[in-house]
Enzyme design. Sequence first.
Site, PDB file in Angstrom:
ATOM      1  N   HIS A 180       0.740  -1.300   0.353  1.00  0.00           N
ATOM      2  CA  HIS A 180       0.043   0.112  -0.483  1.00  0.00           C
ATOM      3  C   HIS A 180       0.871   1.117   0.433  1.00  0.00           C
ATOM      4  O   HIS A 180       0.643   2.128   0.971  1.00  0.00           O
ATOM      5  CB  HIS A 180      -1.097   0.064   1.543  1.00  0.00           C
ATOM      6  N   ASN A 224     -10.603  -3.407   1.976  1.00  0.00           N
ATOM      7  CA  ASN A 224     -10.322  -2.960   1.026  1.00  0.00           C
ATOM      8  C   ASN A 224     -11.288  -2.771   0.109  1.00  0.00           C
ATOM      9  O   ASN A 224     -12.155  -2.195   0.498  1.00  0.00           O
ATOM     10  CB  ASN A 224      -9.394  -3.856  -0.152  1.00  0.00           C
ATOM     11  N   TYR A 257       0.989  -4.523  11.573  1.00  0.00           N
ATOM     12  CA  TYR A 257       0.494  -2.647  10.941  1.00  0.00           C
ATOM     13  C   TYR A 257       1.161  -1.693  11.998  1.00  0.00           C
ATOM     14  O   TYR A 257       1.803  -1.467  12.058  1.00  0.00           O
ATOM     15  CB  TYR A 257      -1.078  -2.766  11.282  1.00  0.00           C
TER      16      TYR A 257
END
Length: 484
Positions: A56, A129, A339
Amino acid sequence: MFSKKTFMTNENGVAVNNDKTSLKAKETGDVLLRDVYLHQKLRAFNRERIPERVVHAKGAGAHGYFKVTKNMNKYCCAKFLSRVGKKTDIFARFSTVGGPSGSSDYDRDPRGFALKFYTEHGNYDIVGNNTPIFFIREAIKFPDFIHSQKKNPQSNCPDANIFWDFISLNPETAHQVVILFSDRGIPANHRQMHGFGSHTFKWYNSKGEYFWIKYHFKTNQGIDNITNADLKNMADLNPDGATKDLFNAIKEKNYPSWTCYVQIMTQEEADECDFDIFDITKVWSQKDYPLQEFGVFTLNRNVEDYFCEVEQAAFSPANFVAGIAPSPDPLLQGRLFAYQDAHLHRLGPNYIQIPINHPKNVEGVHNYSQNGVHRHQSIHPVGVNYYPNSMAEISEDKTSTHAIEPPHCIKERKFEVDDFSQAHDLYANVMTLKEQHNFQENVIEHLKGVTDNDILIRTVELFYNIDHDLGKAIAKNFNIEVSF
Ligand code: NDP
């Protein structure tokens, strides 16, 4: 903040009276070592880059607000959902997945769809997404999957062999592959695509009852996509086109918005389901679990500084607020770790103190953590950095609704692996004949890059398992005898 009369300073706030030439002994002489402003400027330039996101990396973002349109108190006690009309500030970031930060906005690739809600009970992130499902269901496969979608580690070039090798060896990718090579595989821009939370999450109410939910964010701009043919015809396609489109729309006050829905399932319904509701390769049929509207979000403010706000934005599926919790989805559980870890690597241990990531509508951030690179805000009481302490200036909040998160009670069940039914449903029952034709063309075009015959045959077999006629059509194109 700035006017035409604002004077230039160095990083220490000291006035700069010449930013065009360096200090020299004589007008034509060598530059002086004592030109510390020159040093500062060159040093800052050398350090402009930070590690880019490993996935990303290419993205665009904007600020906006979320507004509740339907009361969801029956299902969820999150404060930001508590009242119709209640507004919460948000920040959204859209991205491609595989390409580096300088790559095209028009890759055939899912799009990241990340939302940060600055609620008065802390920040809540939905890191989804533009597709309701994903390629793999286990986090342990994620690094392998991403490696196979990026460049060949020897040639550093895109490689259809490694792409289809991974896909054909992991049949759970089938459903996502059908979306990826469909007409929706290349969104025309970030405004004209849907978003999904993709995982199953847990909502719970103030009575301690819980529900399994899936988020859907439906674009109010209408879906628009780009075809392979468009890509070829648009020789001058701006690789930053989707980024520019979002920025210009907001600049022109043409604010994009998305209507927010949830699908809701009780534990009793989950127990009756004939598929694993925590498997991210599966959707919940909208016919069985209809979409229930709960809000709308609108993006109405462009960033002032791309790096500060978009590049340093750190979303995490682990950022929950009371009323919302993770489900046992194994991919989600891996992301709860990954993350935060990525942000620590890219932005350092105090990344949450960067303004774009910092909770801004809470009364304050208070605990006993301290120090670390770039901490610039003390969050513990003056002179007290341990707990418990006899001063007890800040203590646990026993009234927090986190305390009532009900434990879930899932029946241990074994499901037969079925990687193809939903992929088939999308291809055979949702797509029109024209869309099926486009799908075949898109797959065939990509498969032309495969040079390894075993990989090609295995891939044809994958498509045959999705839909026999589809598999046969692709096989015929490559002169492969189908004998599955
Ligand atoms: P429905 O038959 O009720 O609706 C079909 C859904 O598919 C709509 O949401 C539609 O989006 C969406 N769609 C149409 N074309 C594409 C495409 N090329 N790529 C992705 N989505 C597309 O759906 P069901 O719930 O009964 O599920 C049938 C199939 O639809 C599933 O196997 C799944 O692949 C797909 N789907 C299901 C979703 C779900 O959450 N249930 C969500 C998205 C797709 P739109 O709303 O814009 O018309």
